[in-house]
Write a protein that holds these residues in place. Structure first.
Motif, PDB file in Angstrom:
ATOM      1  N   LYS A 151     107.366  34.396 -30.153  1.00 20.18           N
ATOM      2  CA  LYS A 151     108.326  33.370 -30.529  1.00 20.18           C
ATOM      3  C   LYS A 151     107.617  32.028 -30.520  1.00 20.18           C
ATOM      4  O   LYS A 151     106.866  31.711 -29.594  1.00 20.18           O
ATOM      5  N   PHE A 152     107.864  31.252 -31.569  1.00 20.31           N
ATOM      6  CA  PHE A 152     107.294  29.905 -31.684  1.00 20.31           C
ATOM      7  C   PHE A 152     108.472  28.947 -31.797  1.00 20.31           C
ATOM      8  O   PHE A 152     109.265  29.027 -32.731  1.00 20.31           O
ATOM      9  N   LEU A 153     108.591  28.028 -30.839  1.00 22.37           N
ATOM     10  CA  LEU A 153     109.702  27.081 -30.809  1.00 22.37           C
ATOM     11  C   LEU A 153     109.160  25.658 -30.816  1.00 22.37           C
ATOM     12  O   LEU A 153     108.268  25.321 -30.021  1.00 22.37           O
ATOM     13  N   SER A 154     109.691  24.840 -31.714  1.00 21.56           N
ATOM     14  CA  SER A 154     109.222  23.457 -31.825  1.00 21.56           C
ATOM     15  C   SER A 154     110.255  22.603 -32.533  1.00 21.56           C
ATOM     16  O   SER A 154     110.807  23.013 -33.568  1.00 21.56           O
ATOM     17  N   ASP A 155     110.525  21.425 -31.984  1.00 20.27           N
ATOM     18  CA  ASP A 155     111.368  20.417 -32.629  1.00 20.27           C
ATOM     19  C   ASP A 155     112.661  20.978 -33.215  1.00 20.27           C
ATOM     20  O   ASP A 155     113.034  20.689 -34.358  1.00 20.27           O
ATOM     21  N   GLY A 156     113.340  21.814 -32.432  1.00 22.23           N
ATOM     22  CA  GLY A 156     114.641  22.330 -32.836  1.00 22.23           C
ATOM     23  C   GLY A 156     114.597  23.501 -33.787  1.00 22.23           C
ATOM     24  O   GLY A 156     115.633  23.918 -34.304  1.00 22.23           O
ATOM     25  N   HIS A 157     113.412  24.073 -34.015  1.00 23.70           N
ATOM     26  CA  HIS A 157     113.269  25.241 -34.879  1.00 23.70           C
ATOM     27  C   HIS A 157     112.623  26.383 -34.096  1.00 23.70           C
ATOM     28  O   HIS A 157     111.772  26.151 -33.237  1.00 23.70           O
ATOM     29  N   PHE A 158     113.032  27.613 -34.421  1.00 20.48           N
ATOM     30  CA  PHE A 158     112.460  28.780 -33.764  1.00 20.48           C
ATOM     31  C   PHE A 158     112.064  29.816 -34.814  1.00 20.48           C
ATOM     32  O   PHE A 158     112.580  29.838 -35.936  1.00 20.48           O
TER      33      PHE A 158
END
Length: 234
Positions: A151-158
């Motif tokens: 899982k890659f999560l960044s700036d409100g996106h997954f």
């Protein structure tokens, strides 16, 4: 003449040292009359490029892996490629131009990506699926295992991606926007490679961070109880 030499020396040094700002970037494109969204997720070492349509919902492609940027060329050693069976691509070399509001991937269409606003949250980062919970000392899947779910999560996106780094078998991906606050993790699905009917779904879970682990609880797609443990990917 001295000032001209100094100016060009500073300009050249700035160009060499230019780096991509970590975060999420978006660009719009079209193919056969269909509007496509291109999404980049980038941190200091990892790069993901995903293409999908929102109306009608449709998944096109995703690729990702560890990258380096040298002389304005982004070189990516891919860990996954959803189109591998068709194109057998395991690496990318992408000329790139860093501009004020984002970046340009230079190619046939010269896509200009605008960087999304920064939106930091507790779960931001890369995570690898480790095991089913609760944590009772069972064997954990880790970095050394070629079969991965990340899982890659960044700036409100997954985005989650299931893949195998040895065989390049791609098992699926999904993603969209998310929030994580006060122990509640919520997803709004914008693309899903296995089932376009899932696009638009909103899912809520509870979470707890224990050391380098993310304990993720809720209900699976069939309505049954789910308890997953994800480990920080360093």
């Amino acid at each position: 003449m001295k000032w001209i030499i100094i100016f060009f020396s500073v300009f050249s040094l700035a160009s060499i040292q230019a780096q991509i700002s970590p975060g999420v970037y978006h660009a719009q494109d079209s193919l056969n009359g269909l509007s496509l969204t291109h999404e980049l997720k980038i941190d200091n070492a990892y790069f993901i490029h995903t293409i999908y349509s929102e109306s009608p919902a449709g998944f096109v492609k995703t690729v990702g892996g560890f990258y380096k940027l040298e002389n304005d060329v982004l070189t990516v050693k891919l860990e996954f490629n959803s189109s591998y069976e068709e194109d057998t691509t395991t690496s990318l070399e992408l000329p790139v131009e860093i501009v004020e509001e984002g970046l340009v991937l230079i190619g046939d269409s010269n896509l200009t990506f605008k960087k999304d606003p920064e939106f930091k949250q507790p779960l931001d980062g890369k995570w690898l699926f480790a095991t089913r919970g609760p944590d009772e000392g069972q064997e954990r899947r880790g970095e050394s295992n070629s079969r991965k779910t990340m899982k890659f999560l960044s700036d409100g996106h997954f985005q989650w991606i299931a893949y195998d780094t040895e065989t390049f078998k791609f098992s699926g991906t999904g993603g969209g926007t998310y929030t994580s606050k006060d122990g509640i993790y919520s997803e709004n699905i914008q693309f899903f490679s296995r089932d376009n009917a899932r696009v638009g779904a909103k899912l809520n879970f509870t979470y707890e961070i224990k050391g380098d682990d993310w304990h993720h609880k809720g209900k699976n797609s069939k309505g049954g109880p789910m308890y997953e443990i994800w480990a920080v990917r360093k």
